[in-house]
Write a protein that holds these residues in place. Structure first.
Motif, PDB file in Angstrom:
ATOM      1  N   HIS A  94     -22.615  -7.412   9.238  1.00  0.00           N
ATOM      2  CA  HIS A  94     -23.666  -6.399   9.388  1.00  0.00           C
ATOM      3  C   HIS A  94     -24.777  -6.910  10.303  1.00  0.00           C
ATOM      4  O   HIS A  94     -25.951  -6.940   9.933  1.00  0.00           O
ATOM      5  N   HIS A  95     -24.407  -7.280  11.513  1.00  0.00           N
ATOM      6  CA  HIS A  95     -25.335  -7.891  12.461  1.00  0.00           C
ATOM      7  C   HIS A  95     -26.392  -6.927  12.991  1.00  0.00           C
ATOM      8  O   HIS A  95     -27.416  -7.367  13.502  1.00  0.00           O
ATOM      9  N   ASN A  96     -26.194  -5.644  12.870  1.00  0.00           N
ATOM     10  CA  ASN A  96     -27.188  -4.661  13.328  1.00  0.00           C
ATOM     11  C   ASN A  96     -28.070  -4.124  12.206  1.00  0.00           C
ATOM     12  O   ASN A  96     -28.939  -3.289  12.454  1.00  0.00           O
ATOM     13  N   GLY A 151     -21.603  -2.506  12.562  1.00  0.00           N
ATOM     14  CA  GLY A 151     -22.354  -3.658  12.070  1.00  0.00           C
ATOM     15  C   GLY A 151     -23.499  -3.278  11.152  1.00  0.00           C
ATOM     16  O   GLY A 151     -24.557  -3.899  11.181  1.00  0.00           O
ATOM     17  N   PRO A 189     -24.348 -11.258   6.871  1.00  0.00           N
ATOM     18  CA  PRO A 189     -24.794 -11.325   8.266  1.00  0.00           C
ATOM     19  C   PRO A 189     -23.665 -11.352   9.295  1.00  0.00           C
ATOM     20  O   PRO A 189     -23.856 -10.920  10.435  1.00  0.00           O
ATOM     21  N   ASP A 190     -22.493 -11.831   8.922  1.00  0.00           N
ATOM     22  CA  ASP A 190     -21.376 -11.847   9.870  1.00  0.00           C
ATOM     23  C   ASP A 190     -20.814 -10.457  10.125  1.00  0.00           C
ATOM     24  O   ASP A 190     -20.293 -10.182  11.212  1.00  0.00           O
ATOM     25  N   TYR A 218     -24.519  -6.661   1.844  1.00  0.00           N
ATOM     26  CA  TYR A 218     -24.918  -7.230   3.126  1.00  0.00           C
ATOM     27  C   TYR A 218     -24.330  -8.625   3.337  1.00  0.00           C
ATOM     28  O   TYR A 218     -24.377  -9.486   2.467  1.00  0.00           O
TER      29      TYR A 218
END
Length: 79
Positions: A15-17, A47, A12-13, A10
């Motif tokens: 896997h934003h969903n 994402g 955040p940039d 993971y």
């Protein structure tokens, strides 16, 4: 960073969903392209983690919804 199976962990940039519910459009996209594309590229496109996409595909196969969502994608593109 990657896990022992080569899947991206993971971030955040990328896997934003992650952690959100799958939309019908995302599910239709996944069903349409999972057989011809890699989980890595689908992961970046949607994402989400590769692992969650693999779980989603397994669930859709088990419930018999793959063809439903694949045809839903085709209907959306032809509309």
């Amino acid at each position: 960073m990657y896990d022992e199976q080569g899947r991206m962990l993971y971030h955040p940039d990328f896997h934003h969903n992650q952690g959100k519910r799958f939309t019908d459009e995302e599910t239709a996209y996944l069903c349409k392209f999972y057989a011809t594309d890699t989980l890595k590229s689908l992961s970046l496109a949607l994402g989400r983690l590769e692992k969650s996409l693999a779980y989603r595909i397994a669930y859709l196969k088990k419930t018999g919804l793959i063809d439903y969502y694949r045809s839903k994608w085709d209907r959306q593109m032809n509309a």
